[in-house]
Write a protein that holds these residues in place. Structure first.
Motif, PDB file in Angstrom:
ATOM      1  N   ALA A   1       0.831  -1.211   0.000  1.00  0.00           N
ATOM      2  CA  ALA A   1       0.000   0.000   0.000  1.00  0.00           C
ATOM      3  C   ALA A   1       0.862   1.256   0.000  1.00  0.00           C
ATOM      4  CB  ALA A   1      -0.931  -0.008   1.211  1.00  0.00           C
ATOM      5  N   VAL A   2       1.946   1.241   0.771  1.00  0.00           N
ATOM      6  CA  VAL A   2       2.849   2.399   0.822  1.00  0.00           C
ATOM      7  C   VAL A   2       3.473   2.645  -0.543  1.00  0.00           C
ATOM      8  CG1 VAL A   2       5.078   3.178   1.700  1.00  0.00           C
ATOM      9  CG2 VAL A   2       3.360   2.324   3.279  1.00  0.00           C
ATOM     10  N   GLU A   3       3.915   1.567  -1.196  1.00  0.00           N
ATOM     11  CA  GLU A   3       4.614   1.708  -2.470  1.00  0.00           C
ATOM     12  C   GLU A   3       3.685   2.112  -3.610  1.00  0.00           C
ATOM     13  OE1 GLU A   3       6.606  -1.994  -2.893  1.00  0.00           O
ATOM     14  OE2 GLU A   3       8.069  -1.575  -1.299  1.00  0.00           O
ATOM     15  N   GLU A   4       2.375   1.887  -3.436  1.00  0.00           N
ATOM     16  CA  GLU A   4       1.416   2.307  -4.461  1.00  0.00           C
ATOM     17  C   GLU A   4       1.223   3.816  -4.473  1.00  0.00           C
ATOM     18  OE1 GLU A   4      -2.202   0.206  -3.885  1.00  0.00           O
ATOM     19  OE2 GLU A   4      -1.416  -1.720  -4.592  1.00  0.00           O
ATOM     20  N   ILE A   5       1.582   4.467  -3.385  1.00  0.00           N
ATOM     21  CA  ILE A   5       1.457   5.926  -3.279  1.00  0.00           C
ATOM     22  C   ILE A   5       2.797   6.539  -3.687  1.00  0.00           C
ATOM     23  CG2 ILE A   5       1.003   7.858  -1.718  1.00  0.00           C
ATOM     24  CD1 ILE A   5      -0.559   5.852   0.044  1.00  0.00           C
TER      25      ILE A   5
ATOM     26  N   SER B   1       6.155   8.788  -4.222  1.00  0.00           N
ATOM     27  CA  SER B   1       6.969   9.507  -3.237  1.00  0.00           C
ATOM     28  C   SER B   1       6.569  10.980  -3.180  1.00  0.00           C
ATOM     29  CB  SER B   1       8.451   9.373  -3.590  1.00  0.00           C
ATOM     30  OG  SER B   1       8.715   9.930  -4.877  1.00  0.00           O
ATOM     31  N   GLU B   2       6.157  11.537  -4.342  1.00  0.00           N
ATOM     32  CA  GLU B   2       5.759  12.942  -4.370  1.00  0.00           C
ATOM     33  C   GLU B   2       4.556  13.192  -3.464  1.00  0.00           C
ATOM     34  OE1 GLU B   2       7.772  11.779  -8.129  1.00  0.00           O
ATOM     35  OE2 GLU B   2       6.048  11.025  -6.998  1.00  0.00           O
ATOM     36  N   GLU B   3       3.645  12.216  -3.427  1.00  0.00           N
ATOM     37  CA  GLU B   3       2.456  12.405  -2.603  1.00  0.00           C
ATOM     38  C   GLU B   3       2.790  12.327  -1.119  1.00  0.00           C
ATOM     39  OE1 GLU B   3      -1.921  10.350  -2.212  1.00  0.00           O
ATOM     40  OE2 GLU B   3      -1.181  11.089  -4.131  1.00  0.00           O
ATOM     41  N   TRP B   4       3.725  11.458  -0.765  1.00  0.00           N
ATOM     42  CA  TRP B   4       4.148  11.399   0.634  1.00  0.00           C
ATOM     43  C   TRP B   4       4.789  12.728   1.051  1.00  0.00           C
ATOM     44  CZ3 TRP B   4       2.462   8.097   4.001  1.00  0.00           C
ATOM     45  CH2 TRP B   4       2.063   6.813   3.596  1.00  0.00           C
ATOM     46  N   GLN B   5       5.572  13.325   0.123  1.00  0.00           N
ATOM     47  CA  GLN B   5       6.189  14.612   0.446  1.00  0.00           C
ATOM     48  C   GLN B   5       5.136  15.712   0.538  1.00  0.00           C
ATOM     49  OE1 GLN B   5       9.545  15.125   1.220  1.00  0.00           O
ATOM     50  NE2 GLN B   5       8.580  17.016   1.947  1.00  0.00           N
ATOM     51  N   THR B   6       4.134  15.634  -0.344  1.00  0.00           N
ATOM     52  CA  THR B   6       3.031  16.606  -0.286  1.00  0.00           C
ATOM     53  C   THR B   6       2.301  16.506   1.049  1.00  0.00           C
ATOM     54  OG1 THR B   6       2.738  16.493  -2.692  1.00  0.00           O
ATOM     55  CG2 THR B   6       0.895  17.366  -1.405  1.00  0.00           C
TER      56      THR B   6
ATOM     57  N   LEU C   1       7.950  10.955   9.610  1.00  0.00           N
ATOM     58  CA  LEU C   1       7.833   9.625   9.019  1.00  0.00           C
ATOM     59  C   LEU C   1       7.412   9.729   7.555  1.00  0.00           C
ATOM     60  CD1 LEU C   1       7.782   6.542   9.188  1.00  0.00           C
ATOM     61  CD2 LEU C   1       5.444   6.692  10.071  1.00  0.00           C
ATOM     62  N   ALA C   2       6.455  10.599   7.258  1.00  0.00           N
ATOM     63  CA  ALA C   2       6.031  10.793   5.869  1.00  0.00           C
ATOM     64  C   ALA C   2       7.200  11.258   5.011  1.00  0.00           C
ATOM     65  CB  ALA C   2       4.877  11.793   5.806  1.00  0.00           C
ATOM     66  N   GLU C   3       8.018  12.141   5.549  1.00  0.00           N
ATOM     67  CA  GLU C   3       9.192  12.610   4.802  1.00  0.00           C
ATOM     68  C   GLU C   3      10.191  11.491   4.565  1.00  0.00           C
ATOM     69  OE1 GLU C   3      10.484  15.824   7.294  1.00  0.00           O
ATOM     70  OE2 GLU C   3       9.498  17.340   6.043  1.00  0.00           O
ATOM     71  N   ARG C   4      10.406  10.644   5.579  1.00  0.00           N
ATOM     72  CA  ARG C   4      11.352   9.525   5.415  1.00  0.00           C
ATOM     73  C   ARG C   4      10.856   8.549   4.355  1.00  0.00           C
ATOM     74  NH1 ARG C   4      11.721   9.764  11.087  1.00  0.00           N
ATOM     75  NH2 ARG C   4      10.371   7.937  11.348  1.00  0.00           N
TER      76      ARG C   4
ATOM     77  N   ARG D   1      13.542   0.128  -0.122  1.00  0.00           N
ATOM     78  CA  ARG D   1      12.391  -0.542   0.492  1.00  0.00           C
ATOM     79  C   ARG D   1      12.025   0.130   1.815  1.00  0.00           C
ATOM     80  NH1 ARG D   1      12.608  -4.544   4.386  1.00  0.00           N
ATOM     81  NH2 ARG D   1      10.709  -5.762   4.668  1.00  0.00           N
ATOM     82  N   VAL D   2      10.726   0.248   2.070  1.00  0.00           N
ATOM     83  CA  VAL D   2      10.232   0.740   3.349  1.00  0.00           C
ATOM     84  C   VAL D   2      10.094  -0.452   4.288  1.00  0.00           C
ATOM     85  CG1 VAL D   2       8.325   1.909   4.519  1.00  0.00           C
ATOM     86  CG2 VAL D   2       8.996   2.613   2.218  1.00  0.00           C
ATOM     87  N   THR D   3      10.609  -0.357   5.510  1.00  0.00           N
ATOM     88  CA  THR D   3      10.580  -1.488   6.439  1.00  0.00           C
ATOM     89  C   THR D   3       9.153  -1.794   6.891  1.00  0.00           C
ATOM     90  OG1 THR D   3      10.871  -0.106   8.401  1.00  0.00           O
ATOM     91  CG2 THR D   3      12.871  -0.863   7.280  1.00  0.00           C
ATOM     92  N   GLU D   4       8.980  -2.977   7.475  1.00  0.00           N
ATOM     93  CA  GLU D   4       7.650  -3.422   7.907  1.00  0.00           C
ATOM     94  C   GLU D   4       6.987  -2.420   8.832  1.00  0.00           C
ATOM     95  OE1 GLU D   4       7.740  -7.229   9.720  1.00  0.00           O
ATOM     96  OE2 GLU D   4       8.759  -8.207   8.054  1.00  0.00           O
ATOM     97  N   ILE D   5       7.687  -2.073   9.900  1.00  0.00           N
ATOM     98  CA  ILE D   5       7.063  -1.202  10.899  1.00  0.00           C
ATOM     99  C   ILE D   5       6.834   0.195  10.337  1.00  0.00           C
ATOM    100  CG2 ILE D   5       9.223  -0.450  11.994  1.00  0.00           C
ATOM    101  CD1 ILE D   5       7.608  -0.687  14.675  1.00  0.00           C
ATOM    102  N   GLN D   6       7.757   0.679   9.475  1.00  0.00           N
ATOM    103  CA  GLN D   6       7.547   1.977   8.846  1.00  0.00           C
ATOM    104  C   GLN D   6       6.302   1.951   7.971  1.00  0.00           C
ATOM    105  OE1 GLN D   6      11.315   2.610   6.852  1.00  0.00           O
ATOM    106  NE2 GLN D   6      11.934   4.170   8.337  1.00  0.00           N
ATOM    107  N   ALA D   7       6.106   0.846   7.251  1.00  0.00           N
ATOM    108  CA  ALA D   7       4.945   0.734   6.366  1.00  0.00           C
ATOM    109  C   ALA D   7       3.646   0.761   7.161  1.00  0.00           C
ATOM    110  CB  ALA D   7       5.048  -0.543   5.530  1.00  0.00           C
ATOM    111  N   ARG D   8       3.595  -0.013   8.247  1.00  0.00           N
ATOM    112  CA  ARG D   8       2.372  -0.038   9.059  1.00  0.00           C
ATOM    113  C   ARG D   8       2.088   1.333   9.660  1.00  0.00           C
ATOM    114  NH1 ARG D   8       4.579  -4.948  10.930  1.00  0.00           N
ATOM    115  NH2 ARG D   8       5.136  -4.017  12.923  1.00  0.00           N
ATOM    116  N   GLN D   9       3.133   1.973  10.171  1.00  0.00           N
ATOM    117  CA  GLN D   9       2.947   3.285  10.787  1.00  0.00           C
ATOM    118  C   GLN D   9       2.609   4.342   9.737  1.00  0.00           C
ATOM    119  OE1 GLN D   9       6.660   3.803  12.804  1.00  0.00           O
ATOM    120  NE2 GLN D   9       6.071   2.546  14.547  1.00  0.00           N
ATOM    121  N   ALA D  10       3.253   4.253   8.574  1.00  0.00           N
ATOM    122  CA  ALA D  10       3.019   5.249   7.529  1.00  0.00           C
ATOM    123  C   ALA D  10       1.576   5.195   7.030  1.00  0.00           C
ATOM    124  CB  ALA D  10       3.994   5.027   6.369  1.00  0.00           C
ATOM    125  N   MET D  11       1.037   3.991   6.865  1.00  0.00           N
ATOM    126  CA  MET D  11      -0.353   3.893   6.421  1.00  0.00           C
ATOM    127  C   MET D  11      -1.302   4.410   7.487  1.00  0.00           C
ATOM    128  SD  MET D  11      -0.164   3.121   3.364  1.00  0.00           S
ATOM    129  CE  MET D  11      -1.953   3.185   3.150  1.00  0.00           C
TER     130      MET D  11
END
Length: 669
Positions: free
Chosen positions: A597-601, A603-608, A626-629, A639-649
Motif C-alpha cells: 500500500a505504501v509503495e502504491e502511493i 513519493s511525491e504524494e508522501w512529500q506533499t 515519518l512521511a518525509e522519510r 524498500r520501506v521497512t515493515e514497521i515503517q509501512a504499518r505506521q506510515a499507512m
C-alpha cells in the motif's frame, strides 16, 4: 554423566552470582533474586516478575509478580548468604522472613504515598493495590541459597484471600538446576480414584489407559501449574482468537453437558501411575499420577481454566476424555513428540514443540558450540559461547571435569558470562527484530512467539547465523550496562530491549553484527549512540502516570518509542553495513499488505502530505517526519521497512480524516 553435588553446586552458585553482580553493578541479593526468578519463569512457576526492593521496620520485600491471567498475586523475598554452607535456614528464620514479606500487604498503601511516581516500589504498590481487589490467591516466595531445615508454612489468608508459601532453598534449586528438565514433576492425587480402561500392550517402554476426567479438576490443575502442565505441548494457548478456542468456550458456556461428545479431549503422558486393580491385576482406576503432562489438548485445558476463572462457571457438568500414556522417562524425548504430532486433529499446528529437542535448538547448539570466539585481551585465550539448550547443561558439562583445575580450565574456555538459554536467545533476537513489547511480556510468552516466528521463517542455522545471533547478545548486554548506568532500576530490562529495538529501527538493522562478533564487543560510536538514546527511551516509557510494566507490553508503547525524534550519530552511520541482518523475520501478510500500500502511493504524494502537515500542524512532528522519510526512501528506490509501512499507512489514514486531499489517481477507496 557426572553431576555436581550439593556443596559444589552451592560454591559455584555463589561464585556466579558474585561475578554477575560485579559485572552488572548490582547488589548480590538482587542479582540472586533475579537469577532465581528467571529460572522459575522459564519453568512456568512464575510470570511477569519484577524486582522492587523495599525494607522498613518489620517488613522486607524484593519483588512482585502479577500474572496477566489474574490467577495470583506473587511476592518475593530473599535470603542470600556468602557462606551458605556454614549455617542452615531454620524454621524460625524462614517464618520471620515470610511474616516480613506478608507485612508489605498491610502497609503498601502508606508506602505508595511515600514514594515518588514511576519508581519501581511505587509501581509495585500500585499493582499490588489493584490486584488485591479481585485476586483469588496470594503466593509468597522465599528464595534462599542455604539449605532449609524445614518446609514452607501451612496456607493462611490475608483479608479473606488464601495465602500459600513457596520455599525455594538450596536443595530445591539444586534439584531443579541439575535435573536437566524444565521443572519438577507434577504429581496429581485423586481423592476419588479415576475409573480407567487399560489397553493391552507388550511394549516395555510405555502403556496406555483411557479415562474421563472432571473438567473442573483439569481446569484447577492448569490453575495450579499453568504452563508447566503444557511444557511438552505442541501449541500454546492463544486466548480465544482462534476458531477452535471460541468453539470450546461456547460449548462450555451454552452446552456443558455435551462437551464430552463435542470435544476431542486431551492426550497426556505420565512417568508413573498408581492404579487400583481388579483381582486379575488389571488397572481399573487411577489413584495418582507423577510427571503429568498434557501433550495435546492444551487449548482445551486452558479454555476450561478460562471459563472457570474468568467466566465464573463451576464446570460441574463438564467431563473430558483423556488418553494417558505412561512413558519410561528415558524415552520421553523419543515418544512424546510423535504422540504430539500424530494425535493432533483439532486444527493445523502453527506453533512448534517448545521442548529442547526441536531441530532449531539442536542445530543452534551444535553449530554455536563449534565456534571459537576471538580473544579479546593480550592473553590470546579464545573462548566459546555456551548455548544451554536444556536446563542444567552447563552445570552438567562442568561436572564432567572432576578436578578443580579441570573445572577452572572449562570455565576459562566457556565462562559463565557467555552462557545463554533459549529464552535469552529469544530476548536478544526479538530486541533486534524490533519486538520489544513481546520481550516485556515475559520469558514464556516471548519464547512462544519466537518459536512461532522461527517456524514461519525456517532460518538456515549456519555459522554466520549463529555468530550474528550471538552478536545480538553482546549488543543487548552492553545496552543493559548502559541502562544500568542511567539508573533504570527495576525497569532496566525493558529499557534495554526498547533501546536495542529503537537503535535497530534507526539503523535499519544495518549495525555491523559481524564486527561485533569479531571484536566480542561494541564500538565507541555504538556505545555513544546507546548512551544518547537510553535517556530518551526512559523518558518515553517510564514517564506519565501509566503502570510502566503493563505499558511496555503494548504495541502502542513501541509505536510511541519508534516515533522518538532521534537519528543515528554520524560516527555510527559511517559504520553501517550495506544490507540489513534479518535474524528471524517470517513473512507477514499484514506487513506485506502495508508495504504494498505504501509503495502504491508515489513519493511525491508522501512529500506533499508532509508539507501539508507542516503548514497546518494537523499531525504530530514524528508523523510528519515519518512521511518525509517514506518519501525519501521511495524516491531513491529503497524498500520501506515493515514497521515503517504499518505506521506510515496509519499516518496516511489519519491525514485523510484531518482533510488531506490525495491526488485523484491515488485516492483511498
Amino acid at each position: 554423566m557426572a553431576e555436581l553435588d550439593l556443596n559444589d553446586y552451592c560454591r559455584a552458585l555463589v561464585t556466579d552470582i558474585q561475578a554477575q553482580a560485579d559485572a552488572e553493578g548490582g547488589s548480590i541479593p538482587n542479582t540472586f533474586t533475579q537469577y532465581v526468578l528467571e529460572i522459575l519463569a522459564e519453568a512456568g512457576v512464575v510470570s511477569d516478575a519484577a524486582l522492587a526492593y523495599h525494607s522498613s521496620r518489620g517488613l522486607e520485600i524484593y519483588g512482585y509478580g502479577l500474572p496477566d491471567d489474574g490467577s495470583s498475586l506473587d511476592l518475593y523475598t530473599t535470603d542470600f548468604n556468602l557462606t551458605p554452607l556454614s549455617s542452615k535456614l531454620t524454621k524460625a528464620e524462614s517464618d520471620r522472613l515470610f511474616r516480613r514479606l506478608l507485612a508489605f500487604l498491610g502497609k503498601h498503601g502508606a508506602i505508595r504515598t511515600s514514594q515518588e511516581d514511576n519508581t519501581d516500589v511505587h509501581d509495585m504498590c500500585v499493582g499490588v493495590g489493584k490486584a488485591l481487589a479481585n485476586v483469588p490467591k496470594i503466593r509468597l516466595f522465599l528464595l534462599s541459597n542455604r539449605a532449609s531445615t524445614t518446609t514452607a508454612p501451612e496456607p493462611g489468608e490475608f483479608e479473606g484471600i488464601p495465602v500459600t508459601h513457596e520455599l525455594w532453598d538450596l536443595a530445591r534449586l539444586h534439584r531443579h538446576e541439575t535435573s536437566g528438565s524444565i521443572g519438577e514433576p507434577i504429581k496429581v492425587t485423586f481423592e476419588r480414584p479415576l475409573p480407567c480402561l487399560a489397553a493391552h500392550s507388550d511394549e516395555l517402554n510405555y502403556s496406555v489407559v483411557l479415562a474421563v476426567i472432571p473438567g473442573r479438576q483439569l481446569a484447577e490443575l492448569y490453575k495450579e501449574h499453568r504452563t508447566r502442565l503444557l511444557e511438552l505441548n505442541v501449541r500454546s494457548f492463544l486466548q480465544t482468537r482462534g476458531g477452535v478456542n471460541k468453539g470450546i468456550r461456547n460449548t462450555l458456556l451454552t452446552d456443558p453437558r455435551r462437551f464430552l461428545a463435542y470435544n476431542n479431549g486431551v492426550t497426556a503422558t505420565a512417568s508413573d501411575v498408581d492404579f487400583e486393580t481388579d483381582k486379575d491385576g488389571t488397572p481399573v482406576a487411577i489413584r495418582s499420577m507423577t510427571g503429568l503432562q498434557i501433550v495435546n489438548g492444551g487449548q482445551t485445558t486452558a479454555s476450561l481454566h478460562h471459563v472457570l476463572t474468568r467466566d465464573g462457571r463451576d464446570l460441574n457438568d463438564v467431563h473430558v476424555q483423556m488418553k494417558l500414556t505412561i512413558v519410561d522417562p528415558a524415552h520421553l524425548s523419543e515418544i512424546v513428540p510423535k504422540i504430539s504430532e500424530y494425535s493432533n486433529t483439532q486444527n493445523k499446528v502453527t506453533l512448534v514443540d517448545f521442548s529442547s529437542n526441536h531441530d532449531f535448538h539442536v542445530t543452534f547448539e551444535r553449530v554455536s558450540r563449534s565456534l571459537w570466539a576471538p580473544a579479546t585481551d593480550s592473553s590470546g585465550q579464545e573462548t566459546r559461547w555456551f548455548y544451554e539448550r536444556a536446563r542444567g547443561q552447563y552445570t552438567d558439562k562442568s561436572a564432567e571435569h572432576e578436578t578443580r583445575s579441570a573445572q577452572r580450565k572449562f570455565k576459562l574456555i566457556m565462562p559463565s558470562r557467555q552462557r545463554f538459554s533459549k529464552s535469552d536467545l529469544a530476548t536478544f533476537v526479538h530486541s533486534w527484530e524490533q519486538l520489544p513489547y513481546w520481550v516485556c511480556r515475559g520469558a514464556q510468552k516471548n519464547f512462544a512467539h519466537f518459536m512461532e516466528r522461527i517456524e514461519k521463517s525456517d532460518p538456515v542455522v549456519d555459522v554466520q547465523y549463529c555468530k550474528r545471533a550471538i552478536a545480538t547478545a553482546i549488543l543487548f548486554r552492553h545496552a543493559d550496562g548502559i541502562a544500568r548506568a542511567h539508573s533504570a532500576g527495576s525497569h532496566k530490562r525493558l529499557i534495554t530491549t526498547y533501546s536495542v529495538a529503537r537503535l535497530s529501527l534507526a539503523a535499519e538493522k544495518r549495525i555491523d553484527l559481524d564486527r561485533i562478533w569479531n571484536e566480542q564487543g561494541i564500538t565507541d560510536a555504538l556505545r555513544d549512540a546507546l548512551d544518547e538514546l537510553c535517556p530518551l527511551i526512559m523518558e518515553t516509557v517510564i514517564s506519565g502516570d501509566r503502570h510502566v510494566s503493563e505499558w511496555a507490553k503494548k504495541p502502542d508503547c513501541w509505536d510511541e518509542v519508534s516515533r522518538i525524534s532521534w537519528t543515528l550519530p554520524d560516527g555510527l552511520a559511517a559504520e553501517l553495513t550495506v544490507d540489513p541482518f534479518e535474524i528471524a523475520s517470517p513473512a507477514s501478510t499484514e506487513s506485506d499488505e502495508a508495504e504494498a500500500a505504501v509503495e502504491e502511493i508515489p513519493s511525491e504524494e508522501w512529500q506533499t502530505l508532509a508539507d501539508w502537515a507542516r503548514e497546518g500542524r494537523a499531525l504530530l512532528a514524528g508523523e510528519r517526519q515519518l512521511a518525509e522519510r517514506v518519501a525519501q526512501r521511495l524516491s531513491r528506490g529503497r524498500r520501506v521497512t515493515e514497521i515503517q509501512a504499518r505506521q506510515a499507512m496509519g499516518v496516511y489514514e489519519k491525514a485523510l480524516l484531518y482533510g488531506f486531499q490525495p491526488t485523484p489517481d491515488h485516492e483511498a477507496e
